[in-house]
Design an enzyme around this catalytic site. Structure first.
Site, PDB file in Angstrom:
ATOM      1  CB  CYS A  93      21.593 -20.795  15.832  1.00  0.00           C
ATOM      2  SG  CYS A  93      20.871 -19.150  15.729  1.00  0.00           S
ATOM      3  NE  ARG A 127      19.416 -11.144  13.435  1.00  0.00           N
ATOM      4  CZ  ARG A 127      18.751 -12.137  12.875  1.00  0.00           C
ATOM      5  NH1 ARG A 127      17.462 -12.043  12.689  1.00  0.00           N
ATOM      6  NH2 ARG A 127      19.365 -13.229  12.479  1.00  0.00           N
ATOM      7  CG  HIS A 191      26.363 -18.712  15.262  1.00  0.00           C
ATOM      8  ND1 HIS A 191      26.049 -19.809  14.510  1.00  0.00           N
ATOM      9  CD2 HIS A 191      25.214 -18.038  15.466  1.00  0.00           C
ATOM     10  CE1 HIS A 191      24.748 -19.806  14.271  1.00  0.00           C
ATOM     11  NE2 HIS A 191      24.211 -18.744  14.826  1.00  0.00           N
TER      12      HIS A 191
END
Ligand SMILES: [Zn+2]
Lengths: 235, 424
Positions: A93, A127, A191
């Site tokens: 990330c 997002r 993640h």
């Protein structure tokens, strides 16, 4: 290889949100299960990055820590030296974006990365949050990638890297691919943490250091993978 | 308070009706739906309902509901208190809480961290109580440094008195723009989000403070104080200090807390509540007996009985909350863990990897909830033996009669509560 495998976790004080510690724990556990001793070093951002590690990990984080992390890694130079020696790196990330030439800062301004991967990132319109599944580059011989993404980034891959995977669901780099790799450096938006959801990826990193690895009993990993992939992919 | 304009009176009456309906139909505590109806009719309702009262806003990542309850209990010594006792901590819940007790001279409102600037602006509350900030529900992108920065902006230039925990660097930074701050050394167990200076990004050094307290381990005593290595940002001098069971007030007097709620996190909440109470003119001698009357909060810490088993219910919504729950759980007892990942929980279960579960080694551990496989793998990697259960009921049935601890995250906790008819 020396007698114990050395894992270096870079800047957990700045970049370790979203359970990224899990990547460290999974590497340790899967090495231990094969009788390989590990030693993990947590490198705070005020300390130098050791150059003699085997596997380096760097995680995600907010905008400001990301900028600070990039500055300090560039100034420090230890990670560059380690990668040149042939060490492996998993960057997740915010850490993934840092490895490129440029990424988007707090207000979308371009911030220089550290140039270990031929990628450039900016801020997307929306997002990307949710489960992701992707087919890994066949050259790596890994099963479907699964994880959870949560980022604003859009990443363009240059000719110096290959996409890690092609997305089946989720956003990833933003162009139908997720993550990238070059040599022994792997970057991903995932993640979950990435290595808990993708134990074969953990084994790939380990095997770059130790050579071929025997299979281990890992039914809990498989059970979780199956459940998560079933939840997001049409059967 | 009864002099609300007609439209506002109507709106708050309608809100109450909706809340009653919601409770009667078993769809919820009623506090949110009532407030929503009210807010739709009168956007200024919250402002009007808040006027002419002494209002306390309580915000933090963890302990909001409990601290709100403790402060409310203390202030009842002084008079009637309006409060959102059910954890409905956004403006709709605040309207509902204040409307249902219009004549109360005091209001104590739990406020969602992200809504604090907005609620402060609307209510003009005179007192704000801030306890801790840590990672929570990350898929909703609550970037906590940004959150603290919003607190700073909201508090600056306002005649507000803040009671804040100076052991939490991010809270200290978030509170320090306020005109007046009373610092409480309430402790900080979870430190993974405060290794770096919120002001400049430099490393925070922890060092010995030695406030001579009972109940603190040597390790805790050794690193209570903090200061940035690179700038002037450092822990302010506290007026109130919590040391284990004891609170020292600004006059240097020690008070043994002796509250019913278990664990160090609740002693921290109580210390903060004492400071708030004193600010409103209620000294610890009168506030403490009131704090000791609180035994459970919205089902948390309650013990429920089923088939000879006594289940103590603990809520843990994030890594810091799990540390607090472990502090309360009894190492000699079996423990049931239940984890979901619905909207209010955060859909990303990655946070499980931020929790150190090794403390559970050696006790029977049963794992359930909608995301039990995530937890199962987490425990397997931590080397904690466990048993996987399809349901909470099955887990309870597998254990022998006796005492059992239960830790669940938000919706998992509500599901368990519902099984016991919300009687808890
Ligand atoms: Zn600083």
């Amino acid at each position: 290889m020396q007698s114990e495998l050395s894992i270096v976790w870079i800047y957990p004080d700045l970049l370790s949100t979203y359970g990224d510690q899990g990547n460290v724990l999974v590497l340790e556990q899967r090495a231990r299960a094969r009788g390989i001793q590990t030693r993990t070093v947590h490198v705070r951002s005020s300390d130098p990055v050791p150059q003699q590690g085997d596997i380096y990990l760097i995680g995600g984080g907010e905008d400001r820590p990301q900028i600070l992390g990039a500055e300090r890694l560039r100034r420090d130079g230890g990670l560059h030296a380690a990668i040149q020696r042939g060490a492996a790196l998993l960057a997740v990330c915010a850490g993934y974006q840092i490895m490129g030439t440029v990424f988007g800062g707090e207000e979308g301004q371009p911030v220089p990365g550290i140039g270990l991967l031929d990628i450039s990132s900016g801020r997307g319109e929306r997002r990307a949050v949710g489960e992701l599944a992707a087919e890994v580059d066949p050259a790596l011989g890994l099963p479907t990638l699964t994880g959870f993404e949560n980022h604003m980034g859009v990443t363009r891959l240059g000719p110096g890297v290959r996409p890690l995977s092609r997305t089946l669901t989720g956003i990833g780099n933003g162009d139908g691919t997720e993550g990238c790799y070059a040599g022994r450096v792997i970057g991903t938006y995932l993640h979950g943490p990435a290595l808990a959801r993708n134990p074969a990826l953990a084994d790939l990193l380990l095997s770059w250091v130790t050579g071929p690895l025997p299979p281990i009993e890992d039914s809990w990993y498989q059970a979780l993978r199956d459940e998560r992939l079933r939840a997001v992919l049409p059967s | 308070m009864s002099q609300l304009p007609l439209r506002a009176q109507l709106a708050s009456a309608l809100g109450r009706t909706a809340a009653t309906l919601s409770r009667a139909t078993g769809r919820g505590d009623g506090s949110v739906i009532g407030g929503r109806v009210g807010l739709m009719l009168e956007p200024d309702l919250l402002r009007k309902l808040a006027a002419d009262r002494k209002l306390v806003l309580v915000s933090a990542t963890n302990g909001k509901t409990t601290t709100t309850r403790l402060i409310t209990s203390a202030l009842q010594e002084l008079g009637d208190v309006a409060t959102n006792a059910f954890g409905a901590n956004m403006p709709a819940g605040h309207v509902s809480a204040l409307a249902s007790n219009k004549d109360a001279p005091y209001g104590v409102l739990e406020v969602d961290e992200k809504y604090l600037p907005e609620v402060l602006d609307t209510t003009n509350a005179g007192l704000v109580c801030l306890m801790n900030l840590s990672r929570d529900q990350m898929d909703r992108a609550a970037e906590i440094w940004l959150l603290a920065q919003k607190w700073r902006r909201a508090l600056a230039g306002r005649p507000v008195h803040v009671i804040a925990n100076c052991d939490d660097p991010l809270v200290t930074w978030g509170a320090s723009t306020a005109a007046r701050v009373t610092w409480v050394a309430a402790g900080q167990r979870w430190r993974e989000d405060s290794w770096c200076c919120p002001e400049c990004g430099g490393p925070l050094d922890r060092s010995g403070f030695g406030n001579g307290g009972q109940g603190l381990t040597a390790a805790q005593m050794a690193d209570t104080n903090w200061a940035c290595r690179e700038c002037t940002f450092r822990r302010p001098e506290p007026s109130w200090v919590l040391d284990g069971e004891y609170v020292t007030d600004p006059r240097g007097q020690h008070w043994r807390l002796d509250i019913q709620l278990p664990g160090q996190a609740n002693r921290a909440n109580a210390a903060v509540a004492l400071a708030v109470a004193e600010t409103l003119g209620l000294d610890p001698a009168r506030a403490l007996p009131r704090l000791r009357m609180v035994t459970s909060v919205a089902g948390r810490y309650t013990t429920v009985e089923r088939d000879g088993r006594s289940l103590r219910l603990l809520l843990a919504k994030n890594p810091a909350g799990w540390l607090e729950a472990f502090d309360v759980a009894d190492p000699a007892l079996p423990i049931i863990l239940s984890v979901n990942a619905q909207g209010p929980d955060g859909r990303d279960t990655s946070w499980l990897w931020d929790v150190d579960y090794r403390i559970l080694r050696g006790r029977p551990v049963l794992v359930t909830g909608e995301r039990r496989l995530d937890l199962a793998l987490r425990l397997a990697v931590a080397g904690v033996p466990f048993q996987l259960c399809d349901s909470f009921e099955q887990a309870v049935g597998l254990l022998a009669p006796g005492k059992i601890d239960v830790i669940a995250n938000y919706t998992a906790f509500q599901q368990i509560r519902a099984e016991f008819g919300r009687a808890v």
